[in-house]
Enzyme design. Structure first.
Site, mmCIF file in Angstrom:
data_model
loop_
_atom_site.group_PDB
_atom_site.id
_atom_site.type_symbol
_atom_site.label_atom_id
_atom_site.label_comp_id
_atom_site.label_asym_id
_atom_site.label_seq_id
_atom_site.Cartn_x
_atom_site.Cartn_y
_atom_site.Cartn_z
ATOM 1 N N ASN A 11 34.899 37.187 28.747
ATOM 2 C CA ASN A 11 34.489 35.820 29.071
ATOM 3 C C ASN A 11 33.031 35.807 29.548
ATOM 4 O O ASN A 11 32.722 36.305 30.629
ATOM 5 C CB ASN A 11 35.453 35.297 30.155
ATOM 6 C CG ASN A 11 35.181 33.861 30.532
ATOM 7 O OD1 ASN A 11 34.032 33.437 30.638
ATOM 8 N ND2 ASN A 11 36.243 33.115 30.756
ATOM 9 N N LYS A 14 32.267 34.256 33.015
ATOM 10 C CA LYS A 14 32.587 35.128 34.149
ATOM 11 C C LYS A 14 31.530 36.210 34.292
ATOM 12 O O LYS A 14 31.101 36.545 35.400
ATOM 13 C CB LYS A 14 33.974 35.767 33.931
ATOM 14 C CG LYS A 14 35.110 34.797 34.114
ATOM 15 C CD LYS A 14 36.465 35.382 33.693
ATOM 16 C CE LYS A 14 36.897 36.551 34.539
ATOM 17 N NZ LYS A 14 38.323 36.901 34.316
ATOM 18 N N ASP A 76 40.596 38.671 37.826
ATOM 19 C CA ASP A 76 41.538 37.744 37.226
ATOM 20 C C ASP A 76 41.544 36.466 38.052
ATOM 21 O O ASP A 76 41.615 36.517 39.279
ATOM 22 C CB ASP A 76 42.932 38.365 37.163
ATOM 23 C CG ASP A 76 43.725 37.726 36.048
ATOM 24 O OD1 ASP A 76 43.256 37.753 34.898
ATOM 25 O OD2 ASP A 76 44.791 37.153 36.333
ATOM 26 N N GLY A 161 35.996 27.053 30.642
ATOM 27 C CA GLY A 161 37.398 26.907 31.051
ATOM 28 C C GLY A 161 37.709 25.537 31.656
ATOM 29 O O GLY A 161 37.444 24.498 31.048
ATOM 30 N N HIS A 206 35.042 30.494 43.633
ATOM 31 C CA HIS A 206 36.080 31.476 43.982
ATOM 32 C C HIS A 206 35.641 32.874 43.549
ATOM 33 O O HIS A 206 35.900 33.855 44.217
ATOM 34 C CB HIS A 206 37.387 31.082 43.282
ATOM 35 C CG HIS A 206 37.202 30.736 41.832
ATOM 36 N ND1 HIS A 206 36.433 29.682 41.432
ATOM 37 C CD2 HIS A 206 37.623 31.349 40.696
ATOM 38 C CE1 HIS A 206 36.399 29.626 40.111
ATOM 39 N NE2 HIS A 206 37.111 30.644 39.638
HETATM 40 P P1 ITT Z 1 39.011 38.088 30.930
HETATM 41 O O1 ITT Z 1 38.584 38.657 29.614
HETATM 42 O O2 ITT Z 1 38.123 38.518 32.055
HETATM 43 O O3 ITT Z 1 40.484 38.292 31.246
HETATM 44 P P2 ITT Z 1 39.717 35.233 30.779
HETATM 45 O O4 ITT Z 1 38.932 34.084 30.196
HETATM 46 O O5 ITT Z 1 41.051 35.544 30.176
HETATM 47 O O6 ITT Z 1 38.743 36.497 30.772
HETATM 48 P P3 ITT Z 1 40.987 34.857 33.385
HETATM 49 O O7 ITT Z 1 42.268 35.433 32.863
HETATM 50 O O8 ITT Z 1 40.435 35.382 34.649
HETATM 51 O O9 ITT Z 1 39.805 34.985 32.308
HETATM 52 O O10 ITT Z 1 41.071 33.295 33.547
HETATM 53 C C1 ITT Z 1 42.203 32.553 33.181
HETATM 54 C C2 ITT Z 1 41.814 31.169 32.732
HETATM 55 O O11 ITT Z 1 41.265 30.445 33.830
HETATM 56 C C3 ITT Z 1 40.789 31.137 31.598
HETATM 57 O O12 ITT Z 1 41.205 30.157 30.666
HETATM 58 C C4 ITT Z 1 39.514 30.699 32.249
HETATM 59 O O13 ITT Z 1 38.754 29.918 31.387
HETATM 60 C C5 ITT Z 1 40.001 29.905 33.465
HETATM 61 N N1 ITT Z 1 39.055 30.124 34.561
HETATM 62 C C6 ITT Z 1 38.924 31.238 35.313
HETATM 63 N N2 ITT Z 1 37.875 31.107 36.157
HETATM 64 C C7 ITT Z 1 37.331 29.900 35.905
HETATM 65 C C8 ITT Z 1 36.217 29.196 36.404
HETATM 66 O O14 ITT Z 1 35.416 29.738 37.304
HETATM 67 N N3 ITT Z 1 35.950 27.999 35.910
HETATM 68 C C9 ITT Z 1 36.742 27.439 34.975
HETATM 69 N N4 ITT Z 1 37.806 28.027 34.431
HETATM 70 C C10 ITT Z 1 38.096 29.255 34.886
#
Ligand code: ITT
Length: 222
Positions: A11, A14, A76, A161, A206
């Site tokens: 991502n 992130k 995560d 996200g 966060h």
């Molecule tokens: P990884 O490859 O790091 O796992 P991911 O996009 O799957 O990336 P997460 O599992 O940590 O990331 O996040 C789960 C969901 O929550 C994902 O759809 C993100 O877009 C959303 N999310 C996490 N942090 C966010 C943020 O700061 N702002 C908006 N959406 C967020």
């Protein structure tokens, strides 16, 4: 040379947020790239279990340049909506890629009550992040929370996200989140994370809090 933190994430959003915070602490952040089909996300009931599984998987995919001074970072995160008993939480990724931001808003609209106060409470939510760092065989964990509420409609532009539908509560001078409806010295003035600059989101984030909590447990890099 400054220590390298290899961040296992697919991502970009992130990655940018972690880079922005950790570069200020003197770390070099590089993305640890692993093909999606070589990774799996366990269906676990909490973020820490998912983060620990990501660490184990990252250790099996170290880049050739990895040196013994280097570290591995995983993180995560999820959106936890109070009126939905914390859903989507650990299922955030799946829910975002299926029903998306509009789907979340529609779900909450179905729960609307006639009482404006309870209606506002129904929209309360929090982002939570668990970051885990592998360093010389040990794992350190940091956690961060950002309370707020779900907007009536998506407003985006920046971020990723759920950013277009999440409005954080105001912060006081020490960047501590305040209760709903209390005005603080740091505020998005009712705007979603998607509608504010990257630097504004970082104050509330966060993720930034989880990384701050984690790296405060280490001696400084420089
Ligand atoms: P990884 O490859 O790091 O796992 P991911 O996009 O799957 O990336 P997460 O599992 O940590 O990331 O996040 C789960 C969901 O929550 C994902 O759809 C993100 O877009 C959303 N999310 C996490 N942090 C966010 C943020 O700061 N702002 C908006 N959406 C967020």
């Amino acid at each position: 040379m400054n220590p390298i933190v290899w961040f296992l994430t697919g991502n970009e959003g992130k990655l940018n947020e972690a880079e922005s915070h950790l570069s200020k602490l003197g770390y070099i952040v590089k993305q640890l790239v692993v093909n999606d089909d070589q990774l799996f996300e366990p269906q676990a009931s909490n973020l820490e279990v998912v983060a620990m599984s990501k660490i184990t998987q990252a250790l099996n995919h170290l880049p050739q340049e990895f040196t013994e001074r280097d570290m591995i970072l995983v993180e995560d995160a999820g959106l936890f909506i109070s009126a939905l008993d914390g859903f989507p939480g650990v299922y955030s990724s799946y829910v975002h890629s299926t029903i998306g931001n509009l789907g979340i808003i529609r779900l909450l609209n179905h729960l609307k009550t006639a009482d404006p106060v309870s209606s506002a409470n129904l929209r309360s939510a929090r982002f939570m992040a668990v970051a885990a760092l592998w360093r010389a065989g040990e794992v350190i964990i940091g956690e961060g929370v950002c309370p707020g509420h779900i907007a009536d409609e998506p407003v985006d532009g920046n971020g990723f996200g759920f950013d277009p539908i999440f409005v954080p509560y105001d912060l006081d001078d020490e960047l501590t989140p305040l209760s709903p409806g209390i005005y603080g010295s740091h505020s998005t003035h009712g705007k979603t994370f998607g509608a504010v600059d990257f630097s504004v989101k970082q104050k509330f984030s966060h993720r930034r809090r989880a990384l701050e909590n984690l790296f405060s447990q280490l001696p400084s890099a420089s």
